[in-house]
Design a protein around this motif. Sequence first.
Motif, PDB file in Angstrom:
ATOM      1  N   ALA A  11     -28.989  60.997  59.790  1.00  0.00           N
ATOM      2  CA  ALA A  11     -29.138  61.815  58.587  1.00  0.00           C
ATOM      3  C   ALA A  11     -28.348  61.197  57.433  1.00  0.00           C
ATOM      4  CB  ALA A  11     -28.684  63.242  58.859  1.00  0.00           C
ATOM      5  N   PRO A  12     -28.772  60.011  56.983  1.00  0.00           N
ATOM      6  CA  PRO A  12     -28.027  59.380  55.890  1.00  0.00           C
ATOM      7  C   PRO A  12     -28.247  60.108  54.568  1.00  0.00           C
ATOM      8  CG  PRO A  12     -30.022  58.142  56.346  1.00  0.00           C
ATOM      9  CD  PRO A  12     -29.918  59.220  57.398  1.00  0.00           C
ATOM     10  N   SER A  13     -27.267  60.014  53.693  1.00  0.00           N
ATOM     11  CA  SER A  13     -27.424  60.571  52.352  1.00  0.00           C
ATOM     12  C   SER A  13     -28.404  59.681  51.588  1.00  0.00           C
ATOM     13  CB  SER A  13     -26.082  60.605  51.624  1.00  0.00           C
ATOM     14  OG  SER A  13     -25.649  59.284  51.350  1.00  0.00           O
ATOM     15  N   ASP A  14     -28.907  60.188  50.470  1.00  0.00           N
ATOM     16  CA  ASP A  14     -29.801  59.373  49.645  1.00  0.00           C
ATOM     17  C   ASP A  14     -29.098  58.091  49.202  1.00  0.00           C
ATOM     18  OD1 ASP A  14     -32.003  61.020  49.822  1.00  0.00           O
ATOM     19  OD2 ASP A  14     -31.608  62.063  47.935  1.00  0.00           O
ATOM     20  N   GLY A  15     -27.830  58.219  48.841  1.00  0.00           N
ATOM     21  CA  GLY A  15     -27.063  57.053  48.400  1.00  0.00           C
ATOM     22  C   GLY A  15     -26.938  56.005  49.491  1.00  0.00           C
ATOM     23  N   GLU A  16     -26.623  56.452  50.707  1.00  0.00           N
ATOM     24  CA  GLU A  16     -26.513  55.521  51.831  1.00  0.00           C
ATOM     25  C   GLU A  16     -27.845  54.835  52.097  1.00  0.00           C
ATOM     26  OE1 GLU A  16     -23.173  57.669  54.673  1.00  0.00           O
ATOM     27  OE2 GLU A  16     -25.216  58.492  54.624  1.00  0.00           O
ATOM     28  N   LEU A  17     -28.903  55.615  52.051  1.00  0.00           N
ATOM     29  CA  LEU A  17     -30.227  55.070  52.321  1.00  0.00           C
ATOM     30  C   LEU A  17     -30.617  54.040  51.261  1.00  0.00           C
ATOM     31  CD1 LEU A  17     -32.392  55.338  54.435  1.00  0.00           C
ATOM     32  CD2 LEU A  17     -33.424  57.157  53.105  1.00  0.00           C
ATOM     33  N   LEU A  18     -30.394  54.357  49.995  1.00  0.00           N
ATOM     34  CA  LEU A  18     -30.726  53.419  48.923  1.00  0.00           C
ATOM     35  C   LEU A  18     -29.902  52.146  49.018  1.00  0.00           C
ATOM     36  CD1 LEU A  18     -31.177  55.866  45.909  1.00  0.00           C
ATOM     37  CD2 LEU A  18     -32.959  54.647  47.187  1.00  0.00           C
ATOM     38  N   GLN A  19     -28.641  52.283  49.412  1.00  0.00           N
ATOM     39  CA  GLN A  19     -27.770  51.123  49.573  1.00  0.00           C
ATOM     40  C   GLN A  19     -28.287  50.210  50.687  1.00  0.00           C
ATOM     41  OE1 GLN A  19     -23.701  52.196  50.500  1.00  0.00           O
ATOM     42  NE2 GLN A  19     -22.966  50.757  48.972  1.00  0.00           N
ATOM     43  N   VAL A  20     -28.699  50.809  51.794  1.00  0.00           N
ATOM     44  CA  VAL A  20     -29.235  50.015  52.907  1.00  0.00           C
ATOM     45  C   VAL A  20     -30.579  49.414  52.519  1.00  0.00           C
ATOM     46  CG1 VAL A  20     -30.081  50.115  55.282  1.00  0.00           C
ATOM     47  CG2 VAL A  20     -27.934  51.225  54.685  1.00  0.00           C
TER      48      VAL A  20
END
Length: 130
Positions: free
Chosen positions: A52-61
């Motif tokens: 359940a990554p945050s939007d920020g984590e997902l965009l960074q990855v």
Amino acid sequence: PQPPQHQQQKRVAQLTPAELQKAKEVFSLHEGQGPIEGRERITNLLLALGEAPSDGELLQVFAKVGYRGNSVLDRRTFIAILRGLKTAWLEGQADREADTREAFSVACGDTDSDAKVEPDYLAKVIGEYG
């Protein structure tokens, strides 16, 4: 001798065989429902794996693996995204551990890495600061 920490390359976490197998199964199941594209669809895929990554984590990855978030996702890129999320989580865990060690060193007035806090002192600090 190892290069200074700031010059060391970051390592990418590997998935365990079980994690990899589960990822392939979930990807195949979702792929059978049509092309996997868009952040919402990818988020649902990750949720099916317990991520359940945050939007920020997902965009960074996404940025690290070169995925724009609006094109069809292939299995190789999906595995790279999972590895990127695991790497970020492990790095965050290491940062939290380092912060905890530093806090204990400050609390003890000791700069050694083996700093210890006496139980009475710890109880006093917790009582004062909650």
